[in-house]
Scaffold this motif. Structure first.
Motif, PDB file in Angstrom:
ATOM      1  N   ASN A 153     -81.059  47.580  51.187  1.00 53.12           N
ATOM      2  CA  ASN A 153     -81.872  48.755  50.839  1.00 53.12           C
ATOM      3  C   ASN A 153     -81.877  49.059  49.338  1.00 53.12           C
ATOM      4  O   ASN A 153     -81.728  50.205  48.917  1.00 53.12           O
ATOM      5  CB  ASN A 153     -81.374  49.984  51.607  1.00 53.12           C
ATOM      6  CG  ASN A 153     -81.494  49.838  53.104  1.00 53.12           C
ATOM      7  OD1 ASN A 153     -82.482  49.315  53.621  1.00 53.12           O
ATOM      8  ND2 ASN A 153     -80.476  50.288  53.822  1.00 53.12           N
ATOM      9  N   LEU A 156     -84.348  51.715  48.374  1.00 47.70           N
ATOM     10  CA  LEU A 156     -83.844  53.051  48.708  1.00 47.70           C
ATOM     11  C   LEU A 156     -82.795  53.490  47.700  1.00 47.70           C
ATOM     12  O   LEU A 156     -82.779  54.658  47.268  1.00 47.70           O
ATOM     13  CB  LEU A 156     -83.257  53.038  50.125  1.00 47.70           C
ATOM     14  CG  LEU A 156     -82.485  54.277  50.555  1.00 47.70           C
ATOM     15  CD1 LEU A 156     -83.345  55.532  50.493  1.00 47.70           C
ATOM     16  CD2 LEU A 156     -81.891  54.078  51.963  1.00 47.70           C
ATOM     17  N   ALA A 194     -85.273  58.817  54.577  1.00 51.41           N
ATOM     18  CA  ALA A 194     -83.985  58.150  54.374  1.00 51.41           C
ATOM     19  C   ALA A 194     -83.111  58.918  53.389  1.00 51.41           C
ATOM     20  O   ALA A 194     -81.888  58.995  53.570  1.00 51.41           O
ATOM     21  CB  ALA A 194     -84.212  56.728  53.878  1.00 51.41           C
ATOM     22  N   ARG A 198     -79.158  60.696  54.124  1.00 46.49           N
ATOM     23  CA  ARG A 198     -77.931  60.318  53.413  1.00 46.49           C
ATOM     24  C   ARG A 198     -77.152  61.565  53.001  1.00 46.49           C
ATOM     25  O   ARG A 198     -77.715  62.523  52.462  1.00 46.49           O
ATOM     26  CB  ARG A 198     -78.286  59.504  52.160  1.00 46.49           C
ATOM     27  CG  ARG A 198     -78.808  58.132  52.452  1.00 46.49           C
ATOM     28  CD  ARG A 198     -79.364  57.456  51.212  1.00 46.49           C
ATOM     29  NE  ARG A 198     -78.531  57.586  50.027  1.00 46.49           N
ATOM     30  CZ  ARG A 198     -78.215  56.585  49.214  1.00 46.49           C
ATOM     31  NH1 ARG A 198     -78.638  55.351  49.487  1.00 46.49           N
ATOM     32  NH2 ARG A 198     -77.492  56.791  48.133  1.00 46.49           N
ATOM     33  N   ALA A 217     -85.014  53.517  60.934  1.00 47.08           N
ATOM     34  CA  ALA A 217     -84.440  52.351  60.263  1.00 47.08           C
ATOM     35  C   ALA A 217     -84.055  51.323  61.319  1.00 47.08           C
ATOM     36  O   ALA A 217     -83.671  51.670  62.439  1.00 47.08           O
ATOM     37  CB  ALA A 217     -83.223  52.754  59.449  1.00 47.08           C
ATOM     38  N   LEU A 273     -86.602  49.525  56.260  1.00 50.66           N
ATOM     39  CA  LEU A 273     -85.278  50.043  55.937  1.00 50.66           C
ATOM     40  C   LEU A 273     -84.278  49.498  56.948  1.00 50.66           C
ATOM     41  O   LEU A 273     -84.578  49.396  58.141  1.00 50.66           O
ATOM     42  CB  LEU A 273     -85.275  51.564  55.981  1.00 50.66           C
ATOM     43  CG  LEU A 273     -86.078  52.268  54.885  1.00 50.66           C
ATOM     44  CD1 LEU A 273     -86.212  53.744  55.194  1.00 50.66           C
ATOM     45  CD2 LEU A 273     -85.427  52.058  53.523  1.00 50.66           C
ATOM     46  N   SER A 279     -75.522  52.349  52.516  1.00 52.11           N
ATOM     47  CA  SER A 279     -76.721  53.004  51.973  1.00 52.11           C
ATOM     48  C   SER A 279     -77.520  53.802  52.986  1.00 52.11           C
ATOM     49  O   SER A 279     -78.279  54.701  52.609  1.00 52.11           O
ATOM     50  CB  SER A 279     -77.644  51.955  51.332  1.00 52.11           C
ATOM     51  OG  SER A 279     -78.078  51.008  52.306  1.00 52.11           O
ATOM     52  N   LEU A 280     -77.370  53.534  54.284  1.00 53.45           N
ATOM     53  CA  LEU A 280     -78.117  54.271  55.311  1.00 53.45           C
ATOM     54  C   LEU A 280     -77.404  54.124  56.655  1.00 53.45           C
ATOM     55  O   LEU A 280     -77.803  53.346  57.517  1.00 53.45           O
ATOM     56  CB  LEU A 280     -79.552  53.735  55.402  1.00 53.45           C
ATOM     57  CG  LEU A 280     -80.559  54.576  56.197  1.00 53.45           C
ATOM     58  CD1 LEU A 280     -80.670  55.985  55.632  1.00 53.45           C
ATOM     59  CD2 LEU A 280     -81.920  53.900  56.232  1.00 53.45           C
ATOM     60  N   PRO A 284     -83.017  57.710  60.030  1.00 58.29           N
ATOM     61  CA  PRO A 284     -83.530  59.041  59.662  1.00 58.29           C
ATOM     62  C   PRO A 284     -84.024  59.863  60.845  1.00 58.29           C
ATOM     63  O   PRO A 284     -83.845  61.081  60.854  1.00 58.29           O
ATOM     64  CB  PRO A 284     -84.675  58.698  58.696  1.00 58.29           C
ATOM     65  CG  PRO A 284     -84.259  57.416  58.067  1.00 58.29           C
ATOM     66  CD  PRO A 284     -83.573  56.651  59.168  1.00 58.29           C
TER      67      PRO A 284
END
Length: 473
Positions: A153, A156, A194, A198, A217, A273, A279-280, A284
């Motif tokens: 990502n 992102l 996204a 986070r 994602a 994503l 990172s994620l 979402p």
């Protein structure tokens, strides 16, 4: 060009221009160029500079190919050479003081687009007392590859770094870092979602606008299918070293060949994503249902008509609808409900409406149903006469930006697009940015939805019987 105006940032001073009470700063770096030793690495800090750095021209665009025909006649592209692609642009009222801020993240299926498009000019928002920021980020293989030994990502991570830059620096432009709204369309809306998902970036955001965006994602194994296929085509391993052997333009060309003739309903994999502990960590669509951030979200009635020409839709047979129903595990009862909702639709149009709901409207509606925080839902219904687009994907952008005559949007809406609707939609977005309400009831009030058309109205969400029968993906 206007008069010169300067702003002192933490890393140096920039010089933009001021015209008619609006200050404009273009091509401002928020991270170092992501090439050379920085390629396939997280965004790195910008080196400070002495003197005054010009900020009067857009920065280089991320490596990409133009849209293929026939979509190229509808969606333009800008390509600016250079490696310093991680830049942003700021429009601010000259008298701004603790003004609300909006950060725009462009779309383009994670592989096309740029903040340099004329349709993304921030003048209309700055004229309404808002500090407007637009962001470039890594695209395609550079930004969304799934490589065994590289961070996931990266695109992102870029927009997260841009948001952190805005929070740290925007007060110098007269913006309030405590009143930042994120706004994005299509892939840009996915990136907005996204950032809200986070834990490190969500506290920097006080509101969000998501237009026509996928909200889920994918597991890395799924998101990485496009990378694996490209690696085979390029005859390199799906590793940082393997992809770094190829120039960015070679990766773009390989992807262009790979995706030729594909569509959102085709089997050619696209960029997504990826779920990633760093990172994620969560999708979402799960996190946004739980958080308190006010949200303005919606879709267009005929999203699919940007992706399929009338000729392509006419070629779709009843057999194709049946095959798609079985492949997507859609119950026969749902197909019957869609036929009742769209009695005059051709098989291709019926399949397109189902695709619109599967990809965009149903996930957004389910999210809105699950949220307790203020959630304002819209459906854009105005029908463009261009190529029988109707209310297709991206047609609403010219209205939101109050830019119907812009070259970027004129090709989508034509000469007779109603200015009163642009006035209405733009002011609704401005009201949400300023006041956290766009002027109609939240979705929680009986599934209230604002229909934006020649005569806009707020109603109970329509065509729910069919949509609610679709499987969750």
């Amino acid at each position: 060009m206007g008069e010169e105006t300067t702003v002192a940032l933490s890393v140096g001073t920039i010089a933009g221009s001021e015209t008619d009470g609006i200050r404009r700063f273009l091509g401002v770096p928020y991270a170092a160029a992501p090439f050379g030793e920085n390629r396939f690495r997280p965004p790195q800090p910008v080196a400070s500079w002495s003197g005054i750095r010009p900020a009067v021209a857009f920065g280089p665009t991320a490596p990409q190919s133009p849209y293929p025909a026939p979509m190229s006649s509808l969606l333009g592209s800008v390509q600016i050479p250079g490696e310093d692609i991680l830049t942003l642009n700021v429009w601010a009222p000259a008298d701004a003081e603790a003004a609300p801020v909006v950060v725009w993240i462009h779309g383009g299926a994670f592989e096309r687009g740029t903040a340099a498009l004329s349709g993304y000019d921030g003048t209309s928002f700055a004229a309404d007392g808002i500090v407007y920021v637009s962001v470039n980020y890594r695209l395609g293989s550079e930004g969304f590859s799934v490589l065994k030994d590289a961070p996931l990502n990266l695109g992102l991570r870029d927009v997260a770094a841009a948001l952190q830059w805005v929070h740290a620096e925007i007060a110098a432009f007269g913006g309030d870092p405590g009143r930042i709204t994120l706004m994005g369309e299509s892939a840009g809306g996915s990136l907005v979602a996204a950032l809200l998902a986070r834990d490190d970036t969500r506290p920097l955001v006080s509101g969000a606008i998501i237009q026509s965006a996928p909200l889920e994602a994918k597991p890395a194994s799924v998101a990485g299918k496009v990378t694996g296929a490209l690696a085979k085509r390029l005859k390199v391993p799906a590793t940082r070293e393997g992809f770094a052997r190829r120039r960015p333009d070679e990766l773009v060309e390989a992807r262009r060949q790979q995706s030729a003739g594909s569509s959102p309903l085709g089997r050619t994999p696209g960029f997504h994503l990826a779920l990633d502990p760093d990172s994620l960590p969560r999708s979402p669509h799960e996190v946004l249902a739980e958080i308190a951030t006010p949200l303005l979200i919606g879709t267009n009635t005929d999203e699919y008509r940007l992706w399929f020409s009338p000729q392509a839709l006419a070629r779709v047979s009843e057999l194709r609808v049946l095959i798609a129903r079985l492949a997507l595990r859609i119950r026969h009862r749902a197909i019957s409900a869609y036929r009742a909702a769209w009695p005059a639709a051709l098989p291709g149009e019926l399949l397109g409406q189902i695709a619109t709901d599967l990809l965009l409207r149903a996930p957004a509606s389910r999210l809105a149903q699950r949220r307790q925080a203020p959630t304002y839902f819209y459906e854009f219904i105005w029908e463009s006469p261009i190529r029988d687009l109707r209310a297709a994907h991206a047609v609403e952008l010219g209205f939101v930006f109050d830019g119907l005559r812009s070259g970027s949007w004129h090709s989508l809406v034509g000469d007779e697009a109603p200015q009163h609707l642009a006035d209405e939609m733009h002011q609704a977005w401005v009201a949400f940015i300023h006041e956290r309400t766009p002027g109609w009831l939240p979705y929680q009030h009986g599934r209230a939805v604002r229909l934006f058309g020649m005569r806009s109205v707020t109603i109970t969400q329509r065509r729910t019987a069919a949509m609610d029968l679709l499987p969750e993906r």
